[in-house]
Design an enzyme around this catalytic site. Structure first.
Site, PDB file in Angstrom:
ATOM      1  N   CYS A 123       0.737  -1.219   0.008  1.00 43.06           N
ATOM      2  CA  CYS A 123       0.040   0.083  -0.013  1.00 43.06           C
ATOM      3  C   CYS A 123       1.081   1.256   0.144  1.00 43.06           C
ATOM      4  O   CYS A 123       1.502   1.710  -0.994  1.00 43.06           O
ATOM      5  CB  CYS A 123      -0.871  -0.068   1.192  1.00 43.06           C
ATOM      6  SG  CYS A 123      -2.480   1.031   0.870  1.00 43.06           S
ATOM      7  N   HIS A 227      -3.426  -5.030   0.553  1.00 38.60           N
ATOM      8  CA  HIS A 227      -3.037  -5.539   1.840  1.00 38.60           C
ATOM      9  C   HIS A 227      -3.136  -7.088   1.741  1.00 38.60           C
ATOM     10  O   HIS A 227      -4.062  -7.484   2.430  1.00 38.60           O
ATOM     11  CB  HIS A 227      -4.004  -4.826   3.097  1.00 38.60           C
ATOM     12  CG  HIS A 227      -3.527  -3.554   3.339  1.00 38.60           C
ATOM     13  ND1 HIS A 227      -2.409  -2.798   4.373  1.00 38.60           N
ATOM     14  CD2 HIS A 227      -3.635  -2.255   2.892  1.00 38.60           C
ATOM     15  CE1 HIS A 227      -2.188  -1.921   4.269  1.00 38.60           C
ATOM     16  NE2 HIS A 227      -2.931  -1.173   3.496  1.00 38.60           N
ATOM     17  N   GLU A 229      -1.491  -8.891   3.651  1.00 43.81           N
ATOM     18  CA  GLU A 229      -1.596  -9.648   4.917  1.00 43.81           C
ATOM     19  C   GLU A 229      -2.737  -9.640   5.964  1.00 43.81           C
ATOM     20  O   GLU A 229      -2.742 -10.437   6.738  1.00 43.81           O
ATOM     21  CB  GLU A 229      -0.410  -8.981   5.687  1.00 43.81           C
ATOM     22  CG  GLU A 229      -0.850  -7.491   6.191  1.00 43.81           C
ATOM     23  CD  GLU A 229      -0.726  -6.088   5.258  1.00 43.81           C
ATOM     24  OE1 GLU A 229      -0.832  -5.074   5.857  1.00 43.81           O
ATOM     25  OE2 GLU A 229      -0.842  -6.492   4.026  1.00 43.81           O
TER      26      GLU A 229
END
Length: 278
Positions: A123, A227, A229
């Site tokens: 990001c 994102h 994760e």
């Protein structure tokens, strides 16, 4: 040896009183980022920010030693990059940005990129990669990108998703193929003019907003706007069809392993020569 991956720190300059350190700058690591990396059998370390303006400092932060001791760098997401960092004027009078973090992470990038060690930007991290190589940013997609779809929603936060298309010949298409994929979208800024040596890897297909970039002259320097994760389980996290984050991390770690293997062979060879000289 187990791979050692460095993660840039998020900075909290004015912590709320309830944390117990109201007058101290805090540094932190979002927990799912550490889980995403370490779930692949490697060790992750947050790289501390050292304020070189502190009067009692004795010497500069040992950036060279940090880079040498780590096998790769992941840049966390977070607050906007300052427009001044890439020579632009802020899009509005008051913006949420952090020039101190900009400088800290740009120094880290310089060290890892000069050492040809892999870098993965998430990001904000993708945007910072573009800025590092001389690119610029769209500072506010809703007001500066005509026809844009929603890329950020405070109500949905990490539940807002949209499709991305991987470009022909891209590294991401090698990893995931060419089928459209759904990813998280939590950003109001994006790449504008590409930095030197960078190419687009992915776009949002409806509005063509850039979603991933890669440096063509480096073994692995890549940034993704989403994102990965946040949703390691893919569809298991309750988001149907969300992109599996595992293959991206594995590609990054394979690049780190190749680089680490080369360096360790070189180190072993130098030790052998020194022994022979004795």
């Amino acid at each position: 040896m187990t791979l050692r991956i460095g993660i840039s720190a998020r900075l909290l300059h004015s912590p709320p009183p309830g944390l117990g350190l109201p007058l101290k700058r805090l540094q932190f690591l979002e927990s799912t980022m550490a889980q995403w990396i370490m779930s692949h059998g490697v060790v992750a370390f947050m790289i501390p920010f050292l304020d070189e303006q502190v009067p009692r400092k004795r010497r500069h932060a040992p950036l060279g030693d940090l880079v040498e001791s780590l096998d790769g760098l992941v840049l966390q997401g977070g607050i906007d990059i300052c427009a001044e960092t890439y020579g632009a004027k802020p899009w509005k009078e008051s913006t949420d940005s952090d020039p101190i973090r900009d400088e800290y992470e740009l120094d880290l990038l310089r060290g890892f990129i000069d050492a040809d060690k892999p870098v993965l930007g998430i990001c904000r991290g993708a945007q910072l990669l573009n800025v590092y190589f001389g690119g610029t940013l769209i500072q506010d997609i809703p007001t500066q990108w005509p026809g844009a779809i929603r890329h950020q929603d405070e109500r949905d936060y990490d539940r807002l998703t949209h499709e991305v298309h991987f470009l022909p010949g891209s590294r991401l298409s090698d990893i995931y193929g060419y089928e459209p994929q759904r990813v998280t979208s939590i950003h109001h800024q994006c790449v504008d003019r590409l930095g030197q040596g960078l190419v687009l890897e992915a776009r949002s297909p409806i509005d063509l907003v850039p979603e991933a970039i890669r440096h063509t002259g480096k073994p692995f320097v890549m940034g993704v706007q989403w994102h990965p994760e946040f949703h390691m389980g893919g569809s298991e996290d309750g988001l149907p069809g969300i992109l599996d984050s595992g293959p991206l991390m594995l590609a990054f770690l394979k690049a780190a392993a190749r680089r680490a293997g080369h360096m360790r062979r070189l180190t072993d060879s130098m030790a052998y020569v020194r022994e022979k000289i004795r």
